[in-house]
Design a protein around this motif. Structure first.
Motif, PDB file in Angstrom:
ATOM      1  N   HIS A  31      90.119 146.816 -30.400  1.00 51.79           N
ATOM      2  CA  HIS A  31      89.086 145.820 -30.648  1.00 51.79           C
ATOM      3  C   HIS A  31      87.771 146.464 -31.077  1.00 51.79           C
ATOM      4  CE1 HIS A  31      87.127 141.929 -30.176  1.00 51.79           C
ATOM      5  NE2 HIS A  31      86.158 142.550 -29.524  1.00 51.79           N
TER       6      HIS A  31
ATOM      7  N   LEU B  15      86.578 148.957 -32.854  1.00 49.95           N
ATOM      8  CA  LEU B  15      86.441 150.331 -32.396  1.00 49.95           C
ATOM      9  C   LEU B  15      85.693 151.186 -33.427  1.00 49.95           C
ATOM     10  CD1 LEU B  15      88.677 152.230 -30.251  1.00 49.95           C
ATOM     11  CD2 LEU B  15      88.671 153.183 -32.529  1.00 49.95           C
TER      12      LEU B  15
ATOM     13  N   ARG C   9      89.576 149.055 -26.013  1.00 40.17           N
ATOM     14  CA  ARG C   9      88.182 149.424 -26.243  1.00 40.17           C
ATOM     15  C   ARG C   9      87.925 150.828 -25.726  1.00 40.17           C
ATOM     16  NH1 ARG C   9      89.421 144.327 -25.580  1.00 40.17           N
ATOM     17  NH2 ARG C   9      88.038 142.656 -26.233  1.00 40.17           N
TER      18      ARG C   9
END
Lengths: 343, 300, 334
Positions: free
Chosen positions: C36, C38, C243
């Motif tokens: 997500h 990144l 994450r």
């Protein structure tokens, strides 16, 4: 509780294009595990530790020596008696997902063996369900959240706990955990290791912990024994922590040297050395020390004769070492002062 | 360690799963499956109640030979002036019942022998597999020709049994090889270690894992048996004892000369269309089977 | 944020520069991000480790870096720029094929069967060379033989073996030979030692270290094992639920982890020395894709330092010291 005397297992050689000679998986292993005790078996893959675990759980036959469970020799028993004896020793395998039937719920997995017990003890259906809930609680699971789920709906740690709960249904006297946490997420491993220790304490169950992860062995067999196995032989055995802190056999030292050092948190032990990799086509000749080819300290004598396990006088507690040149070496990493990080 | 439940809180509360309800839900999850289900149900109802709607001997009307479709005869009439729709409806029972029985025998023999051979291994396996090989080798049609000389296939049970007994070999081999690999799996080993009986292991641990395969075979064997049966009647290998789709095809072809005239076209096409429809229905339902049996695919 | 990072932490231009990368999986109940938004720079000639548990998105990240995420997953947004080569997300099929192997190569887990079971190792190596249009195929074989010898594999026997004739440790080393055959500059190692025991592991780590140094590779190491991180990597990126939780030089992270997850992860490692009570298990279990909360901190359910703000506010990955990034609402001082 479990005794093995001079246990041997030889796999016959194969013929044909991929022919290979017979494989001696176990070359005379002698062990004695008392009720409620812990024993760690450590060694690299293919050393025979898994075979040993499968033999004492009745999943594999042996080709020599003796296996005694609760003092009774397995050889010469009727198939029925043997099955009853081996039921006291339950295996916790490496992969909990493979050990659970994907098409059946956790409830089904637990109820079946419990039904056997219920029939024998004249218990009713309500007892079965009560007992299943109780066992799940014992292994740290909430029955209302797991009982009617399928294995794939649980996390790795939960699955391994279910496998342990299922093993406990038949009220075993010993658990053999074969690499039982190596496929579980790191953050959940310690929980399962703790569970094994807790079962030992509370239910007085013996635990045989088979692993190549020495730190995990230390954790489970903290107050028990550790045996180091190399190519089907015990090369060193002693109380766990003493063996790890003061290893004497070069193979034990190789294993401990190979454990990664957490640089930043600890530093390598002063005597740490780089272990030699597995050689191809090692000699199968048991007239020499089997480790001689890979041993950094071997001399001519090691290649000429085979060492037998003998007590080592240098250790405070009983220690057996099969080596002509035993020497204590500090190879285990040393913590740097102040683990400030961990508050 | 006590709290393994952080993630589980996010999930809805659990109830005991109901197998039938899940199966029902899976079957109606896609429009294709509903259509398949409707087709199959229609034919099942036709087979069950069709013959009750008509007299035992269908009336024929010599004045109405090869009549075109009309309100009275939606599918026209045949060479005797008998209503084709009535023949289709009354002829469904024999065909479908014997096909289902044939499939049933195929699956039962195949599964039981496959499971037994794969689980027992050794001598039992060898003996069972030699027997299987014999049945695999004996050709179905010549055997039926021989049998029909001594045996009248007037009941669906007899025909179904003979079709079934000659076609389980392949399934037995497939189930055996699946069983052989399943018995090495960890959960079978665990069941043995817990002292569960062999019967339990075979029926409760191994069977559910081959069940989707077996049910798919049941469905395929049903359509397969319909084809074999129709072929037998069409070729006239088994004696006609009653009205059914196969007999209709035979009549359409050899009596009505469907090859040469178009007057009997509907008479020829109607049974063929029915067979295709049944097969279509089965194919549509087939993709639900895996989902019903595989817990990984169920709902979520 | 990205701009700040470039100036202070990476003096040299990064070899790989990932921005705003999201990789999602399509499931029956919706689209879920395995990785997500990144941001990550991989500096040239370094070993960067990505550590995480199941569901952390570490393997998805590795696949995305070769643009080989397979259905039902897909790269939803973001760029992955390789120095001098451009954004791999925009590559067409032929360009991708050439890129993989020649510029960046992946070493798979030994447990994954990446070799063709019906072909000898040597023949597969030649296939690889042929498909990338290598002229000097002899050289490829010669180098493979040299590599094999160095890794204590019997060279001739290995090249004439089938996959099933090799042990797990041997297969892992063969996988390394394949990855290096076309001289890539970037090597992605996906759990290179997971299936191996400690002795084979220490040997494989040694080989990776040597070759990395010799060839000046840029190496990305995907692992779940803090020991491997400590032994091998210069820098470590801790991932949780798709994450980055923390990003730091490896030794610094081990010495003083700042994110509660990093702290707990390190504390959960059984050790060979020190009191046994030092090791403590984490409560709860890693999140599955569909359990990842949309708002707030993804680690809050297992966090010992949970605060009210964690339920609503998504912690930004912020730089707390040169080369150290943390995504946590806590005030942290390195």
């Amino acid at each position: 509780m479990i005794q093995v005397v001079n246990l041997q297992k030889t796999y016959p050689g194969t013929r044909g294009v991929l022919a290979r000679g017979e494989v001696r998986a176990l070359r005379g292993v002698t062990l004695d595990i008392r009720r409620g005790a812990a024993l760690a078996l450590i060694g690299e893959s293919g050393c025979g530790k898994t075979t040993l675990g499968r033999i004492v759980t009745g999943l594999e036959a042996y080709t020599g020596g003796e296996v005694l469970i609760d003092g009774a020799n397995i050889a010469g028993m009727t198939a029925r008696d043997r099955r009853a004896q081996f039921r006291k020793v339950q295996l916790i395998p490496q992969d909990p997902y493979a050990a659970l039937n994907p098409t059946r719920t956790i409830a089904a997995a637990l109820f079946d063996p419990l039904r056997l017990l219920a029939r024998r003890g004249g218990k009713d259906g309500a007892w079965i369900e009560r007992r299943a809930v109780e066992l799940l609680r014992l292994v740290g699971l909430d029955a209302s959240e797991t009982l009617y789920k399928y294995p794939h709906q649980l996390s790795g740690g939960q699955r391994q706990r279910v496998v342990i709960a299922r093993a406990l249904t038949v009220e075993p006297e010993a658990l053999v955990a074969d690499e039982a946490v190596s496929m579980i997420d790191v953050s959940l491993r310690l929980g399962v290791l703790n569970l094994l220790s807790q079962l030992r304490r509370d239910l007085h169950i013996s635990v045989i912990f088979i692993t190549h992860d020495v730190a995990a062995a230390r954790y489970v067999a903290q107050d028990g024994q550790t045996a180091v196995i190399y190519r089907g032989e015990i090369v060193e055995m002693g109380p766990t922590d003493d063996l790890i802190q003061r290893p004497v056999h070069p193979y034990t030292q190789s294993l401990l040297s190979a454990v990664p050092v957490l640089h930043g948190l600890e530093q390598a032990g002063p005597d740490r050395f780089i272990p030699r990799p597995t050689e191809q086509g090692e000699s199968n000749d048991s007239s020499s020390c089997l480790f001689a080819d890979r041993c950094p300290f071997a001399d001519d004598r090691c290649k000429a004769a085979h060492p037998d396990p003998e007590p080592w006088a240098g250790a405070p507690d009983d220690r057996l070492v099969a080596c002509f040149k035993p020497k204590e070496r500090k190879v285990v990493a040393v913590p740097l002062s102040g683990r400030a990080s961990n508050q | 360690m006590a709290s393994m439940n952080v993630q589980a809180k996010a999930l809805p509360p659990l109830r005991r799963p109901n197998g039938w309800r899940t199966a029902g839900r899976v079957l109606v999850r896609k429009p294709g499956r509903i259509a398949g289900l409707v087709i199959i149900l229609t034919f099942v109802l036709m087979a069950a109640f069709g013959p009750l709607l008509y007299p035992a001997t269908l009336p024929s009307d010599a004045a109405q030979i090869y009549a075109p479709p009309s309100l009275a005869h939606p599918l026209g009439t045949d060479f005797q002036g008998t209503d084709v729709l009535a023949e289709i409806i009354t002829g469904a029972r024999f065909v479908l019942l014997s096909a289902f029985l044939a499939a049933f025998f195929t699956v039962v023999f195949g599964t039981v022998i496959g499971l037994a051979a794969g689980y027992a291994r050794g001598l039992v396996d060898s003996v069972l597999m030699r027997i299987t090989d014999v049945f695999l080798t004996v050709p179905q049609f010549p055997l039926l020709i021989v049998l029909s000389t001594v045996w009248k296939f007037s009941s669906p049970l007899a025909l179904g049994f003979v079709l079934g007994i000659t076609s389980w070999g392949g399934l037995a081999r497939a189930v055996r090889s699946q069983t052989l690999s399943l018995r090495e799996r960890g959960f079978i080993e665990a069941a043995r270690g817990l002292g569960l009986s062999n019967r339990h292991i075979v029926t409760k641990e191994i069977f559910p894992n081959v069940a989707p395969f077996v049910v798919m075979n049941l469905l395929f064997a049903t359509t397969g048996s319909i084809y074999s049966e129709i072929t037998l009647f069409f070729l006239g290998i088994v004696p006609f004892s009653n009205n059914n789709w196969g007999v209709m095809l035979n009549m359409a072809f050899f009596q009505s000369g469907a090859m040469y005239t178009t007057s009997g076209l509907l008479y020829l096409m109607s049974p063929l269309a029915c067979i295709m429809l049944v097969t279509f229905g089965v194919v549509l339902v087939l993709d639900a089977v895996d989902e019903i049996f595989n817990p990984r695919l169920k709902g979520v | 944020m990205a701009a700040v990072m470039e100036q202070s932490t990476m003096p040299a231009a990064p070899e790989v520069r990932i921005r705003n990368l999201s990789v999602a999986y399509q499931t029956s109940t919706g689209l879920f991000d395995a990785v997500h938004k990144l941001d990550l720079d991989i500096p040239k000639a370094s070993i960067t480790a990505v550590i995480g548990e199941s569901g952390s998105g570490k393997s998805t990240l590795a696949m995305a870096m070769l643009n080989s995420v397979t259905f039902p997953g897909s790269i939803r947004s973001g760029t992955i720029e390789y120095a001098g080569r451009g954004d791999i997300v925009t590559f067409d099929r032929e360009r991708l094929r050439r890129f993989r192997g020649e510029h960046a190569a992946m070493v798979f887990q030994a447990s994954q069967d990446t070799l063709n079971p019906l072909k000898r190792v040597g023949a597969q190596l030649l296939d690889l060379a042929r498909s990338h249009g290598v002229k000097d195929k002899r050289k490829v074989l010669r180098e493979a033989r040299e590599l094999a010898e160095r890794m204590a594999l019997p060279a001739d026997r290995t090249l004439t073996s089938y996959q099933h004739e090799l042990s797990g440790g041997m297969r892992q080393r063969v996988s390394i030979i394949f990855a290096l055959a076309l001289h890539p500059q970037i090597v992605l190692l996906d759990e290179p030692t997971t299936a191996l025991d400690v002795l084979s592991q220490s040997h494989v780590l040694e080989i990776i270290r040597e070759i990395h140094r010799e060839r000046g590779l840029t190496t990305l190491l995907i692992t779940h094992d803090m020991g491997v991180v400590a032994e091998l990597s210069d820098r470590v990126v801790v991932m949780y639920a798709g994450r980055i939780a923390e990003d730091a030089p490896s030794r610094e992270l081990l010495r003083r982890p700042l994110h509660p997850y990093s702290q707990a992860l390190i504390r959960a490692i059984p050790r060979l020395t020190g009191p046994l009570d030092d090791a403590q298990a984490l409560p709860g279990a890693p999140l599955e894709l569909r359990q990842i909360p949309k708002a707030g901190c993804v680690f809050r359910d297992r966090c010992p330092a949970r605060m009210p703000v964690c339920d609503t506010g998504t912690p930004e990955l912020r730089e707390v010291a040169p080369g150290r990034r943390v995504a946590c609402h806590l005030e942290v001082t390195p």
